[in-house]
Design an enzyme around this catalytic site. Sequence first.
Site, PDB file in Angstrom:
ATOM      1  N   LYS A  15       0.833  -1.219   0.000  1.00 34.94           N
ATOM      2  CA  LYS A  15       0.000   0.000   0.000  1.00 34.94           C
ATOM      3  C   LYS A  15       0.865   1.265   0.000  1.00 34.94           C
ATOM      4  O   LYS A  15       0.634   2.178  -0.786  1.00 34.94           O
ATOM      5  CB  LYS A  15      -0.914   0.038   1.237  1.00 34.94           C
ATOM      6  CG  LYS A  15      -1.870  -1.126   1.360  1.00 34.94           C
ATOM      7  CD  LYS A  15      -2.788  -0.952   2.550  1.00 34.94           C
ATOM      8  CE  LYS A  15      -2.107  -0.947   3.911  1.00 34.94           C
ATOM      9  NZ  LYS A  15      -1.483  -2.241   4.301  1.00 34.94           N
ATOM     10  N   ARG A  89      -9.383   0.617   9.195  1.00 39.95           N
ATOM     11  CA  ARG A  89      -8.917  -0.728   9.514  1.00 39.95           C
ATOM     12  C   ARG A  89      -9.953  -1.506  10.336  1.00 39.95           C
ATOM     13  O   ARG A  89      -9.735  -2.677  10.630  1.00 39.95           O
ATOM     14  CB  ARG A  89      -7.626  -0.639  10.328  1.00 39.95           C
ATOM     15  CG  ARG A  89      -6.342  -0.817   9.514  1.00 39.95           C
ATOM     16  CD  ARG A  89      -5.183  -0.607  10.470  1.00 39.95           C
ATOM     17  NE  ARG A  89      -3.949  -1.227  10.086  1.00 39.95           N
ATOM     18  CZ  ARG A  89      -2.940  -0.584   9.502  1.00 39.95           C
ATOM     19  NH1 ARG A  89      -3.057   0.665   9.159  1.00 39.95           N
ATOM     20  NH2 ARG A  89      -1.811  -1.214   9.248  1.00 39.95           N
TER      21      ARG A  89
HETATM   22  P1  AMP Z   1       1.028   0.938   8.873  1.00 41.63           P
HETATM   23  O1  AMP Z   1       2.148   1.868   8.617  1.00 41.63           O
HETATM   24  O2  AMP Z   1      -0.206   1.264   8.082  1.00 41.63           O
HETATM   25  O3  AMP Z   1       1.431  -0.511   8.738  1.00 41.63           O
HETATM   26  O4  AMP Z   1       0.591   1.140  10.407  1.00 41.63           O
HETATM   27  C1  AMP Z   1       1.515   0.882  11.456  1.00 41.63           C
HETATM   28  C2  AMP Z   1       0.763   0.699  12.761  1.00 41.63           C
HETATM   29  O5  AMP Z   1       0.051   1.914  13.093  1.00 41.63           O
HETATM   30  C3  AMP Z   1      -0.321  -0.383  12.739  1.00 41.63           C
HETATM   31  O6  AMP Z   1       0.203  -1.680  12.952  1.00 41.63           O
HETATM   32  C4  AMP Z   1      -1.218   0.098  13.880  1.00 41.63           C
HETATM   33  O7  AMP Z   1      -0.620  -0.203  15.128  1.00 41.63           O
HETATM   34  C5  AMP Z   1      -1.187   1.613  13.708  1.00 41.63           C
HETATM   35  N1  AMP Z   1      -2.270   2.053  12.807  1.00 41.63           N
HETATM   36  C6  AMP Z   1      -2.133   2.578  11.553  1.00 41.63           C
HETATM   37  N2  AMP Z   1      -3.334   2.851  11.019  1.00 41.63           N
HETATM   38  C7  AMP Z   1      -4.258   2.480  11.946  1.00 41.63           C
HETATM   39  C8  AMP Z   1      -5.689   2.472  11.978  1.00 41.63           C
HETATM   40  N3  AMP Z   1      -6.413   2.897  10.926  1.00 41.63           N
HETATM   41  N4  AMP Z   1      -6.293   2.033  13.101  1.00 41.63           N
HETATM   42  C9  AMP Z   1      -5.589   1.614  14.171  1.00 41.63           C
HETATM   43  N5  AMP Z   1      -4.241   1.556  14.188  1.00 41.63           N
HETATM   44  C10 AMP Z   1      -3.579   1.985  13.099  1.00 41.63           C
END
Ligand code: AMP
Length: 215
Positions: A15, A89
């Site tokens: 993504k 999410r």
């Molecule tokens: P990402 O960079 O999208 O993989 O996000 C890293 C971490 O941020 C995730 O594993 C969650 O702990 C937190 N996070 C990011 N987006 C969300 C969301 N929409 N809802 C809850 N936690 C989030």
Amino acid sequence: MKKNIILMGAPGAGKGTLAKQLISLGLIHISTGDMFREAINEGTELGKLANSYIKDGNLVPDDVTIGIVRERLSKDDCKNGFLLDGFPRTLPQAEALEKMSKEISRPIDVVINLDCDEEELVRRISGRRVCKNCGAPYHITNKKPLVEGICDICGGPLIQRKDDNEESLKVRLQHYVQDTKPLLDFYQDKGLLQNFDSLVGMNVLFDEVSVFLKK
Ligand code: AMP
């Protein structure tokens, strides 16, 4: 052109990489993960709270996450289109997004889902490196920088994300299956879901998605 877009897919599906390529179409990239990491680096109260969840692979609570997205989406620069990466999410987040996108008259045009099998997700995440300064993504075999350990774009050091370890990844994949995957049905029922195979490689994927968005 389709301009208000949600990018979905499991951790490691690509993504963030796709979103950074799609910025060239004039869309604003909104990554909740990047926003949380920025807050963590700055040592803010939000950062401290987010870190207590992120470090173990858990989701940051809905009210906090919805709050930061609401504020970001209402900014003027989103009026020509936005790419939501990593949000929503959970079902409450998707419902809140429906409401807020109506309120600001910026309805979602399409949900792009990146399909990727679990073995490949684990391979991608365990080899992933990111620039500490600008967040540009690399991979130890698939996308090496020109000079080892150094970002091609800004010269910053390449690091491994703290939550890109085996333990956290297991938890993140569990959250994906339990909390996030059901959203594919939610958006399929609304006629917004469009699936793409992320195994084709980042450049082919970018071409396919760009052609689709421009239709
Ligand atoms: P990402 O960079 O999208 O993989 O996000 C890293 C971490 O941020 C995730 O594993 C969650 O702990 C937190 N996070 C990011 N987006 C969300 C969301 N929409 N809802 C809850 N936690 C989030």
